[in-house]
Motif scaffolding. Structure first.
Motif, PDB file in Angstrom:
ATOM      1  N   VAL A 414       0.882  -1.097   0.006  1.00 57.11           N
ATOM      2  CA  VAL A 414      -0.112   0.055  -0.019  1.00 57.11           C
ATOM      3  C   VAL A 414       0.885   1.263   0.072  1.00 57.11           C
ATOM      4  O   VAL A 414       0.577   2.321  -0.844  1.00 57.11           O
ATOM      5  N   LEU A 415       2.025   1.229   0.800  1.00 53.55           N
ATOM      6  CA  LEU A 415       2.786   2.504   0.945  1.00 53.55           C
ATOM      7  C   LEU A 415       3.571   2.654  -0.104  1.00 53.55           C
ATOM      8  O   LEU A 415       3.792   3.864  -0.533  1.00 53.55           O
ATOM      9  N   ARG A 416       3.881   1.530  -0.992  1.00 54.90           N
ATOM     10  CA  ARG A 416       4.719   1.854  -2.186  1.00 54.90           C
ATOM     11  C   ARG A 416       3.960   2.279  -3.257  1.00 54.90           C
ATOM     12  O   ARG A 416       4.051   3.524  -3.767  1.00 54.90           O
ATOM     13  N   LYS A 417       2.540   1.803  -3.175  1.00 53.93           N
ATOM     14  CA  LYS A 417       1.749   2.322  -4.291  1.00 53.93           C
ATOM     15  C   LYS A 417       1.335   4.142  -3.924  1.00 53.93           C
ATOM     16  O   LYS A 417       1.065   4.663  -4.652  1.00 53.93           O
ATOM     17  N   ALA A 418       1.415   4.210  -2.708  1.00 56.71           N
ATOM     18  CA  ALA A 418       1.016   5.684  -2.046  1.00 56.71           C
ATOM     19  C   ALA A 418       2.123   6.742  -2.317  1.00 56.71           C
ATOM     20  O   ALA A 418       2.089   7.678  -1.915  1.00 56.71           O
ATOM     21  N   GLY A 419       3.519   6.171  -3.049  1.00 51.21           N
ATOM     22  CA  GLY A 419       4.456   6.913  -3.159  1.00 51.21           C
ATOM     23  C   GLY A 419       5.602   7.018  -2.424  1.00 51.21           C
ATOM     24  O   GLY A 419       6.353   8.026  -2.033  1.00 51.21           O
ATOM     25  N   PHE A 420       5.763   5.970  -1.454  1.00 47.44           N
ATOM     26  CA  PHE A 420       6.857   5.722  -0.468  1.00 47.44           C
ATOM     27  C   PHE A 420       7.865   4.336  -1.111  1.00 47.44           C
ATOM     28  O   PHE A 420       7.605   3.536  -0.806  1.00 47.44           O
ATOM     29  N   PRO A 421       8.797   4.953  -1.886  1.00 48.97           N
ATOM     30  CA  PRO A 421       9.568   3.657  -2.427  1.00 48.97           C
ATOM     31  C   PRO A 421      10.508   3.155  -1.502  1.00 48.97           C
ATOM     32  O   PRO A 421      10.920   1.783  -1.811  1.00 48.97           O
ATOM     33  N   ILE A 422      10.964   3.639  -0.399  1.00 51.03           N
ATOM     34  CA  ILE A 422      11.881   3.070   0.456  1.00 51.03           C
ATOM     35  C   ILE A 422      10.870   2.696   1.818  1.00 51.03           C
ATOM     36  O   ILE A 422      10.414   3.484   2.527  1.00 51.03           O
ATOM     37  N   LEU A 423      10.964   1.462   2.041  1.00 49.96           N
ATOM     38  CA  LEU A 423      10.110   0.756   3.011  1.00 49.96           C
ATOM     39  C   LEU A 423      11.091   0.041   3.985  1.00 49.96           C
ATOM     40  O   LEU A 423      11.711  -1.064   3.627  1.00 49.96           O
ATOM     41  N   LEU A 424      11.308   0.374   5.135  1.00 53.15           N
ATOM     42  CA  LEU A 424      12.136  -0.510   6.371  1.00 53.15           C
ATOM     43  C   LEU A 424      11.325  -0.818   7.479  1.00 53.15           C
ATOM     44  O   LEU A 424      10.635  -0.150   8.005  1.00 53.15           O
ATOM     45  N   SER A 425      11.445  -2.234   7.754  1.00 52.12           N
ATOM     46  CA  SER A 425      10.758  -2.719   8.937  1.00 52.12           C
ATOM     47  C   SER A 425      11.429  -3.212   9.819  1.00 52.12           C
ATOM     48  O   SER A 425      12.460  -4.105   9.577  1.00 52.12           O
ATOM     49  N   LYS A 426      11.008  -3.202  11.245  1.00 56.72           N
ATOM     50  CA  LYS A 426      11.669  -4.018  12.323  1.00 56.72           C
ATOM     51  C   LYS A 426      10.736  -4.338  13.376  1.00 56.72           C
ATOM     52  O   LYS A 426      10.024  -3.340  13.768  1.00 56.72           O
ATOM     53  N   ALA A 427      10.696  -5.730  13.619  1.00 52.03           N
ATOM     54  CA  ALA A 427       9.783  -6.199  14.710  1.00 52.03           C
ATOM     55  C   ALA A 427      10.171  -5.597  16.079  1.00 52.03           C
ATOM     56  O   ALA A 427      11.378  -5.421  16.408  1.00 52.03           O
ATOM     57  N   PHE A 428       9.349  -5.126  16.734  1.00 57.75           N
ATOM     58  CA  PHE A 428       9.471  -4.716  18.195  1.00 57.75           C
ATOM     59  C   PHE A 428      10.069  -5.968  18.890  1.00 57.75           C
ATOM     60  O   PHE A 428       9.573  -7.183  18.831  1.00 57.75           O
ATOM     61  N   ASP A 429      11.036  -5.771  19.959  1.00 60.83           N
ATOM     62  CA  ASP A 429      11.586  -6.930  20.507  1.00 60.83           C
ATOM     63  C   ASP A 429      10.889  -7.517  21.649  1.00 60.83           C
ATOM     64  O   ASP A 429       9.774  -6.889  22.214  1.00 60.83           O
ATOM     65  N   ARG A 430      11.244  -8.543  22.150  1.00 58.39           N
ATOM     66  CA  ARG A 430      10.288  -9.082  23.163  1.00 58.39           C
ATOM     67  C   ARG A 430      10.476  -8.759  24.583  1.00 58.39           C
ATOM     68  O   ARG A 430       9.699  -9.155  25.568  1.00 58.39           O
ATOM     69  N   ARG A 431      11.463  -7.839  24.753  1.00 65.42           N
ATOM     70  CA  ARG A 431      11.374  -7.262  26.157  1.00 65.42           C
ATOM     71  C   ARG A 431      10.401  -6.013  26.230  1.00 65.42           C
ATOM     72  O   ARG A 431      10.519  -5.248  27.339  1.00 65.42           O
ATOM     73  N   THR A 432       9.495  -5.770  25.234  1.00 69.06           N
ATOM     74  CA  THR A 432       8.448  -4.704  25.275  1.00 69.06           C
ATOM     75  C   THR A 432       7.176  -5.074  25.533  1.00 69.06           C
ATOM     76  O   THR A 432       6.616  -5.581  24.486  1.00 69.06           O
ATOM     77  N   PRO A 433       6.719  -5.437  26.795  1.00 68.54           N
ATOM     78  CA  PRO A 433       5.499  -5.891  26.993  1.00 68.54           C
ATOM     79  C   PRO A 433       4.374  -4.764  27.100  1.00 68.54           C
ATOM     80  O   PRO A 433       3.499  -4.731  28.180  1.00 68.54           O
ATOM     81  N   SER A 434       4.389  -3.676  26.194  1.00 66.63           N
ATOM     82  CA  SER A 434       3.496  -2.665  26.395  1.00 66.63           C
ATOM     83  C   SER A 434       2.332  -3.124  26.322  1.00 66.63           C
ATOM     84  O   SER A 434       1.326  -2.532  27.132  1.00 66.63           O
ATOM     85  N   HIS A 435       1.750  -4.021  25.792  1.00 64.26           N
ATOM     86  CA  HIS A 435       0.444  -4.310  25.278  1.00 64.26           C
ATOM     87  C   HIS A 435       0.045  -5.925  26.117  1.00 64.26           C
ATOM     88  O   HIS A 435      -0.649  -6.537  25.641  1.00 64.26           O
ATOM     89  N   GLN A 436       1.005  -5.836  27.137  1.00 60.68           N
ATOM     90  CA  GLN A 436       0.743  -7.197  27.941  1.00 60.68           C
ATOM     91  C   GLN A 436      -0.789  -7.403  28.372  1.00 60.68           C
ATOM     92  O   GLN A 436      -1.555  -6.489  28.931  1.00 60.68           O
ATOM     93  N   CYS A 437      -1.220  -8.670  28.478  1.00 64.68           N
ATOM     94  CA  CYS A 437      -2.792  -8.736  28.712  1.00 64.68           C
ATOM     95  C   CYS A 437      -3.022 -10.350  28.944  1.00 64.68           C
ATOM     96  O   CYS A 437      -1.898 -11.266  28.739  1.00 64.68           O
ATOM     97  N   GLY A 438      -4.146 -10.566  29.605  1.00 59.59           N
ATOM     98  CA  GLY A 438      -4.557 -11.976  29.865  1.00 59.59           C
ATOM     99  C   GLY A 438      -4.084 -13.100  30.670  1.00 59.59           C
ATOM    100  O   GLY A 438      -4.278 -14.237  30.344  1.00 59.59           O
ATOM    101  N   THR A 439      -3.466 -12.649  31.692  1.00 56.73           N
ATOM    102  CA  THR A 439      -2.850 -13.378  32.742  1.00 56.73           C
ATOM    103  C   THR A 439      -3.768 -14.056  33.892  1.00 56.73           C
ATOM    104  O   THR A 439      -3.793 -14.844  34.565  1.00 56.73           O
TER     105      THR A 439
END
Ligand SMILES: Cc1cc2nc3c(=O)[nH]c(=O)nc-3n(C[C@H](O)[C@H](O)[C@H](O)COP(=O)(O)OP(=O)(O)OC[C@H]3O[C@@H](n4cnc5c(N)ncnc54)[C@H](O)[C@@H]3O)c2cc1C
Length: 498
Positions: A414-439
């Protein structure tokens, strides 16, 4: 050891605890809030990305472990107001479909024990309380609202208004993020994003600036800071008889009529497990053996989209989302998740988080439009919080990763089509429990849940758990509004119990 009494003891002043306190304060009952952290200090570093992201100035002095014993410092924040002091203030509802069983690429997401319609009035109330800015007419995945948002949505900055136009042309339906932000007030404290930045001036509608502020207007509510609860003690009838805590190195106990545990999904589970006694050898509220299980977080990636010849002069950026792949869009129509803007990424964030050389980071940060790509993590009994020698062990069994990868691919298309030719992604690491839930999931069946339908522990008549722990599914949207809505709903029942 000093001992006192209270009608209602609330453990933790984050989104769950503070919202409960605000809702219960008008009852006139004696309410004592025990909060492990202190007020967020009003220091220049709260607006300094290097101090926050590179130096970890506000991170806790605490170590958790992975199952193999590897220690790590979690991104879990202990302040009055809890994790909401750092949050992105996206106050969004789960979609109605999130309350029903749904098939994902990585398995099944179970139905909630209550319907969307049952929570809807409380969502409306939570949006009013947290003064949410939004527009429920823009996003086709938006569930039914019985009212309107109390304030109009925040205006896009110029580069984001342009991005919105480009996204529409690329064939998706961008919509305004529902936000609890007073932008003029926030910017008075400095021209920075609010996402991931501590709130000290009330520019964010967070648990302290809204819930707790409301509660503390009532003389029957007391907040004790720097107060860490270590153990809950049960009486012979299984009621919580005492809450044991330390303050300034001294041990104290308080006798509650009702206890509301709101220490956050990880810490509430840890506290229940740490409170094991002869009558409850597996920990409190744990006859089902479900305390700590079904830990979920979101599967998230940061995605930088840029054109080499276009600059992004945005200060905060975070006003847009699209949900075109939320309910479907994956292989065989599988749901993939939500795509929303991050707070504007800056050079110190890229040098510290992506380890990029400074000139490269600066070049990217000056141009990138930065996205937060979020997919559902499915519940599993084996994904869990336990204790080892008193230390928290987080065994997060990440699930449904293929849906997340598919969402990242779709978003890049989608973003390429929207005119952003450079796209860089990185997964958030496992030490970031920002949205922790369900225990400490809620449910009708006491054999497979910790809490009943009003978030009262099946095993203890005067113990409620009201934080992200009750969530039976993570969905793929930010959790805070759903926690606040449930707190308001549960408060009605606590009023009868206290
Ligand atoms: C950087 C960041 C960005 C985020 N952005 C968003 C967003 O945009 N939208 C959204 O919906 N969500 C967001 N979240 C998540 C959101 O902040 C949490 O979902 C929410 O705050 C959880 O509420 P809670 O009541 O479960 O726990 P918390 O808000 O974490 O509150 C728990 C409280 O309990 C206290 N406590 C813990 N242990 C003890 C103890 N033993 N004794 C006494 N007190 C104790 C803690 O200090 C804390 O104050 C974000 C989180 C982070 C970290």
């Amino acid at each position: 050891m000093a001992e006192t009494e209270a009608d209602i003891v609330i453990i933790g002043s984050g989104m769950g605890g503070a919202t409960m306190a605000a809702a219960l304060a008008p009852t006139g009952r004696q309410i004592v809030i025990l909060e492990r952290g202190d007020h967020m200090p009003d220091v220049p570093e709260t607006r300094d990305a290097k101090a926050i992201f590179a130096d970890g100035r506000f991170r806790p002095d605490e170590v958790w472990e992975t199952p193999d014993g590897t220690p790590f410092n979690p991104g879990n924040f202990y302040f009055v107001g809890g994790n909401s002091k750092m949050y992105g203030a996206v106050l969004i509802r789960y979609r109605a479909e999130d309350f029903e069983e749904r098939q994902h690429l990585g398995g099944s997401s179970p139905a909630w024990p209550i319907s969307y319609a049952a929570l809807e009035p409380w969502y409306q109330m939570a949006e009013e309380m947290y003064r949410v800015r939004g527009d429920a007419t823009q996003d086709p995945s938006e569930p039914h609202h019985s009212g309107t948002y109390p304030y109009p949505s925040l205006l896009d900055e110029p580069a984001i208004a342009e991005t919105r136009r480009r996204l529409r042309k690329a064939g998706v339906t961008p919509s305004s993020l529902p936000l609890g932000v007073d932008i003029d007030r926030w910017l008075e404290g400095g021209h920075t994003p609010w996402d991931g930045h501590p709130d000290t001036n009330g520019g964010k509608m967070d648990a302290e600036s809204v819930g707790l502020a409301e509660a503390l207007r009532h003389p029957n509510v007391t907040l004790l800071r720097n107060t860490r609860v270590n153990r809950l003690e049960t009486a012979s009838d299984a009621r919580i008889a005492r809450v044991h805590f330390t303050q300034d190195g001294d041990s104290h106990a308080i006798k509650p009529k009702v206890t509301i545990l709101s220490a956050g999904a990880v810490n509430s589970a840890a506290l229940l497990l740490a409170s094991a006694n002869d009558n409850f050898p597996n920990g409190l509220a744990n006859r089902s053996d479900m305390v700590g299980r079904r830990f979920m977080n979101h599967n998230c990636s940061a995605l930088l989209a840029l054109h080499p010849f276009r600059r992004n002069h945005s200060v905060y950026q975070k006003t847009l989302q699209f949900n075109d792949f939320y309910l479907g869009g994956g292989p065989d129509g599988a749901p993939l998740g939500n795509v929303q803007l991050l707070g504007k990424i800056t050079t110190p964030i890229l040098t510290s988080q992506a380890k990029l050389p400074r000139p490269v980071a600066a070049w990217l940060a000056a141009r990138s439009v930065d996205w937060y790509v979020m997919s559902e993590d499915l519940p599993s009994r084996d994904s869990r919080v336990t204790l080892r020698n008193g230390r928290i062990v987080l065994d997060w069994k990440r699930s449904n990763w293929q849906a997340h990868e598919a969402l990242v691919v779709k978003t890049k298309e989608v973003l390429r089509k929207a005119g952003f030719p450079i796209l860089l992604s990185k997964a958030f690491d496992r030490r970031t429990p920002s949205h922790q839930c369900g225990t400490t999931v809620f449910g009708a069946d006491r054999a497979s849940s910790v809490l009943n339908l009003h978030c009262r522990a099946h095993d203890h008549p005067n113990l409620f758990v009201v934080d992200a722990g009750f969530l039976p599914t993570s969905a793929a949207v930010n959790p805070a509004l759903t926690i606040a809505a449930m707190a308001l709903r549960v408060a009605e029942h606590v009023k009868e119990a206290a």
